[in-house]
Design an enzyme around this catalytic site. Structure first.
Site, PDB file in Angstrom:
ATOM      1  CB  SER A   1       6.664   9.330  -0.564  1.00  0.00           C
ATOM      2  OG  SER A   1       6.452   8.870  -1.478  1.00  0.00           O
TER       3      SER A   1
ATOM      4  CB  SER B   1       4.898   7.057  -3.722  1.00  0.00           C
ATOM      5  OG  SER B   1       6.527   6.868  -3.935  1.00  0.00           O
TER       6      SER B   1
ATOM      7  CE  LYS C   1       3.175  11.457  -0.403  1.00  0.00           C
ATOM      8  NZ  LYS C   1       4.523  10.555  -1.856  1.00  0.00           N
TER       9      LYS C   1
END
Ligand SMILES: [Mg+2]
Ligand SMILES: [Zn+2]
Lengths: 478, 483, 100
Positions: free
Chosen positions: B153, B177, B78
């Site tokens: 996310s 997330s 990420k």
């Protein structure tokens, strides 16, 4: 207790001090880059210091220990503590929050006793991180106002600080100076900080208000940028007079942060408290609480050296001098009291040693190169009446210059022959004969008249006579 | 995708010399080449450095050295994890182009384990969102249906594994997330116990809630990944010092004798297709010898409110460092305050600004007690309620997401509708306890459903044990849309 | 529209947060944030005075490191990433007012 007070036009002064001291650690409070003054800008930097995304603080254990030393030296209670974020934007604060202690500081509820016998309460002594340094370019004299731009050096960012907050117990500029001096002496003694006001490793803010004696506390102003002990007194005095003038003119004092200007000797408005920021304190989620164990606290307490007040008392008792005398104060400030006791332990006279330390040793630091035994030898000659005070001074200077030596040999080489008492008795007879008027006046109780007689003897002996002994003989004849 | 192999298979093959890391990498780069333009899982693909790295790993094997437990495994990170010299943007204009001068701890651990980083994945800006629509660099699309969101996310990381761009990826989970996009993309996603994985080098959203975790195709891969990234880190003061368990130890054990908790007062809101799969999960575990027990977690219902006060409050402070002084975007202005305000207004997207405002408000004088202070007490209540529930049950089962993947734009008009996506995942962030989503059949339009397994702090082995059973049962499920 | 939040409150908060918002943006933010605060009303009635706040998930204490210097970051690399640098330092516009 005697407490110096300052009054003016029926007003009393009320002062509380906030003193920030940088701790003498190797690294920063929350990261491993060096805590070092004077390096090239932005060389002592790491992800935490720069406030880089993803960086996390880790607490410096030695900084906590120094924080505890300060607290214990100030008679505080050391307690479990937490860190909080104080949120505000300023270019020298890289994360835009300062990690400080808010609700649960490391040290609370102590006091500091001053040499004059007064006591100032300590509300708290908490840990926090320092900010970086801004240099203002293009304005007058590097001031923030009118600058074209500013340059930021983050070497100081994250340096460990302890903020010592006094209670509003201070009543005079003199007492405020004394507080700063005494605090500084303690910090140096316990090795917590180098406490240099001129380098900013010790910074004093003063909360100043005035009131009619016995009235409620007045509105206070906080004075910042006080860069020397002398300025502490000047700034407070100026600010008190400013507030009194305003009150007498029927104006009210606004709570403000004010800036001391060394140049014009005035305080100037920095900002009103009403438009102060809302700091949105909350517990720092990246750090965990510190709960110092009783064992740790005890060990730190046990490791504390004797503090200046105790040192002064010890030396005063050993010499018979007053505890707040200049000689005691300056010798303890220099850390030479241990040396004085070493002279005593080597068979010397501590009273004579202190006389020499006060004058001749002013520049020699806490551990003079001159062996204590050599100074002890000199003081013995003095006590035995073999050297006068004046001669002893000369010999001490020689001893210091040579880094040691036999005082008797130096005295002999200089031709300082001790006069024995019978020789002196003869000289006294001669002096009385030569100055009968002075002698009569002296006998009648006019002590001043003794000067002429002593002067005669000194002249006759070319300074070799021991003034004290002469006085004693003259008094005995009376 | 299956022909690319799981992380466990790749690592075993590369370590034994039967697979070349370089070949494995080329297969994955080919998959990226084929579909990345359409999916946009990555902010930054690192083909060149990955090729060098894969070659180095193959050379190690040839030289008789073991590259480590993730030898040759293509990994996606990420884009909120600091990678030295490689752009780390948090999908925000304010950090566009920023290259960290240091590696985060997880990045270092993966390196040491022989993993091959293939790129940095897209996310909702600063991890604030549940659909990856809030990225300054455009949304990520769900590989299973590109008209749908991948969740968020960590949508880019979930999509990267689902699309076969990487065998393993990492995300961060502050309120769900990892688990929610895992559910929406049909992969396994784990949020470990708070403090089990170092946060050093993870760009903070909400410090007391953030936790890094893996996305994988199998539960066994998740256990393998945890074994590598979990552990104590002296750079993170909130890192847990306890020794690591063997995360794979219980995977084959089954659930015989375990007590599976059903939260009877769980907030409503799950779509029927999702709720039905969760019911089915209870059934298969019962069939496998577990006992279902009813538990109550009354504070569960206040989780959303507590979270949406605490997380923005911490975020408002964490994101204050983006001030245009030391790195990232600057919009010039006549003085520093004007520069800050202009820079931050231009650099942050709407959702980030909204949360900064909300968090600043919740902490400000006069409101702290009513909002932030109260939310912290709910957090305690939540922890107490879960502790009681875990006296009766070994693990708890809930939906991971209230719905399967949804269309773009369907929740963007009303921020609160988006916040509801986190209803079932938020409590374990507040308590710090672990949770994971495991794919369990499909729902509406054949889209994957994730079942969430929740466990007490540090009980990841138990949680993985139950997830492994669900994974085995899922293989035999009718994959048609539940009605 | 919620009456929990005024435009003025949002203006003040935006100033604290250093976010330069247009009047239009303030208007919209006030509405959205107000809506959110309405949703948060579910906790209004809770009496939580007997409950201790919990600001961290785990009860860890006394995490400290030794006072040992580690290598620093390279100044040139760091300053190269800065929007403006001069004389080995970060350059910023003039500082007006004091926030801290
Ligand atoms: Mg202060
Ligand atoms: Zn301070």
């Amino acid at each position: 207790m005697s407490q110096p007070t300052w009054t003016q036009d029926g007003y009393e002064l009320v002062v509380g001090l906030e003193v920030h001291v940088e701790l003498a650690t190797k690294t920063k409070l929350f990261s491993a880059s060096p805590n070092r003054f004077g390096d090239e800008p932005n060389t002592n930097i790491d992800p935490v210091t720069l406030g880089l995304p993803g960086a996390l603080p880790v607490l410096n254990k030695y900084a906590v220990e120094l924080g505890m030393r300060i607290g214990l030296a100030l008679n505080c209670t050391v307690q479990p503590c937490t860190f909080a974020r104080k949120n505000y934007f300023y270019p020298d604060m890289p994360t835009s929050y300062q990690i400080s202690q808010y609700e649960d500081p490391l040290n609370i509820d102590g006091w500091l006793d001053l040499p004059d016998g007064s006591r100032v309460g300590i509300e708290r002594a908490h840990m926090e991180q320092d900010a970086g340094k801004s240099t203002h370019v293009g304005g007058g004299e590097g001031r923030v106002h009118g600058a074209e731009h500013s340059l930021i050096d983050l070497n100081r960012a994250g340096v460990p600080l302890v903020e010592i907050v006094s209670r509003p117990d201070i009543r005079s500029p003199e007492q405020a100076r004394s507080f700063v001096n005494e605090l500084r002496a303690i910090l140096l003694t316990i090795g917590a900080s180098d406490a240099k006001m001129e380098e900013g490793s010790m910074r004093v803010d003063a909360n100043v208000s005035v009131r009619r004696p016995g009235a409620e506390l007045g509105t206070r102003c906080e004075i910042k940028n006080v860069n020397s002990v002398r300025s502490v007194g000047r700034a407070i005095e100026y600010e008190a007079r400013r507030q009194i003038l305003m009150l007498d003119a029927g104006e009210s004092i606004r709570q403000q942060t004010r800036h001391w200007d060394e140049g014009d000797g005035r305080t100037h408005t920095l900002r009103d408290k009403e438009d102060a920021d809302d700091y949105r304190y909350f517990l720092e989620p990246d750090l965990v609480p510190v709960m110092p164990s009783a064992e740790w606290i005890d060990a730190v307490r046990a490791s504390l050296p004797m503090l200046p007040a105790a040192r002064r008392t010890r030396l005063a008792e050993a010499t018979g001098l007053a505890v707040d005398s200049e000689a005691i104060g300056s010798i303890v400030d220099r850390g030479q009291d241990d040396y004085a006791f070493a002279v005593h332990d080597a068979g010397g006279d501590i009273g004579r040693a202190v006389v020499h330390l006060k004058e001749a040793f002013a520049e020699l630091g806490a551990e003079p190169a001159l062996p204590a035994a050599d100074l002890a030898g000199l003081t013995r000659l003095e006590v035995e009446g073999k050297l006068t005070a004046t001669q002893a001074k000369t010999v001490v200077a020689e001893l210091i210059e040579q880094g040691g030596g036999d005082a008797a040999a130096i005295a002999a080489a200089k031709g300082f022959e001790a006069m024995d008492t019978s020789e002196l008795e003869t000289m006294v007879d001669e002096a009385i004969a030569a100055q009968p008027d002075a002698w009569e006046k002296f006998r009648a109780g006019e002590n001043k008249a003794m000067g002429a007689l002593v002067g005669h003897i000194m002249k006759a002996s070319r300074g070799q006579a021991d003034g004290k002994l002469v006085t004693r003989i003259l008094n005995a004849r009376k | 995708m299956a022909q690319l192999g799981t992380a466990s298979q790749i690592a075993a093959g590369v370590r034994s010399g039967s697979l070349k890391a370089a070949d494995v990498l080329e297969q994955h780069l080919a998959a990226i080449g084929a579909r990345e333009a359409e999916i946009h899982a990555f902010n930054h693909v690192m083909a060149d450095s990955a090729r060098q790295r894969a070659a180095a790993i193959d050379a190690m094997v040839v030289a008789g050295h073991d590259p480590g437990p993730l030898a040759g495994v293509p990994v996606a990170l990420k884009d909120n994890m600091c990678t030295r010299g490689v752009p780390t943007t948090c999908s925000s204009k304010i950090l566009a182009g920023w290259k960290p001068p240091y590696d985060g701890t997880v990045v270092t651990l993966l390196q040491q384990a022989g993993a091959v980083t293939v790129g940095k994945t897209n996310l909702d800006e600063f991890a604030m969102g549940s659909s990856t629509e809030n990225s300054a660099f455009g949304p990520t699309r769900n590989p299973l249906d590109t008209n749908l969101v991948p969740g968020g996310s960590s949508g880019g990381s979930a999509a990267a594994v689902a699309a076969g761009f990487a065998a393993l990826s990492f995300g961060s989970d502050t309120g769900g997330s990892i688990r929610q996009p895992a559910a929406l993309c049909g992969v396994v996603g784990v949020k470990p116990t708070y403090g089990r994985v170092s946060r050093y080098g993870l760009v903070a959203f909400a410090s007391s809630l953030d936790q890094i975790g893996p996305f994988t195709r199998t539960v066994a891969d998740a256990a393998l990944a945890l074994q590598v990234v979990c552990g104590h880190d002296p750079h993170d003061s909130t890192s847990i010092p306890d020794p690591l368990p063997d995360y794979s130890a219980l995977l084959e054990r089954g659930v015989e004798g375990l007590r599976i908790g059903r939260i009877t007062d769980l907030p409503a809101g799950a779509d029927p297709d999702v709720a039905q799969r969760v019911e089915q999960a209870f059934e298969v575990l019962t069939a496998a010898g577990a006992t279902i027990v009813d538990v109550e977690v009354p504070a569960f219902t206040y989780g959303l409110t507590a979270y949406y006060i605490i997380a923005p409050a911490e975020a408002s402070s964490n994101l204050a460092r983006y001030d245009g002084v030391r790195y990232g975007l600057r919009v010039d202005a006549s003085d520093t305050n004007a520069m800050y305000s202009a820079t931050r207004a231009a650099g942050f997207g709407d959702e980030v600004k909204r949360r900064i405002l909300l968090g600043t408000y919740a902490l400000s004088a006069g409101y702290y007690d009513a909002y932030y202070g109260k939310a912290l007490r709910i957090r305690r209540l939540m922890a107490q309620d879960f502790a009681k529930a875990y006296e009766q049950a070994d693990v708890l089962l809930t939906p991971a997401s209230p719905s399967v993947a949804f269309p773009f734009g369907s929740k963007t008009a009303d921020p609160f509708a988006m916040y509801l996506c986190d209803t079932y995942t938020i409590p374990s962030n507040l308590t710090g306890e672990p949770g994971m989503s495991v794919p369990f059949g499909t729902g509406r339009q054949g889209l994957p459903v994730g079942v969430q397994v929740l466990a007490p702090a540090l009980a990841e082995p138990l949680m993985l044990q139950v997830a492994a059973e669900l994974e085995r049962a899922a293989a035999g499920l009718d994959q048609g849309g539940a009605t | 529209m919620s009456d929990r939040l005024t435009n003025d409150a949002v203006v003040k908060v935006a100033r604290l947060a250093r976010l330069d918002l247009t009047p239009d943006e303030i208007e919209r933010a006030t509405e959205k944030l107000g809506d959110m605060l309405d949703h948060f009303a579910d906790i209004d009635a809770l009496d939580l005075s007997a409950i201790e706040p919990m600001n961290q998930p785990l009860p860890i204490v006394n995490v400290m490191r030794d006072d040992v210097v580690e290598p620093c970051l390279d100044r040139d690399e760091v300053l190269a990433a800065a929007p403006q640098a001069e004389d080995g330092r970060f350059r910023v516009p003039p500082i007006i007012g004091f926030a801290g």
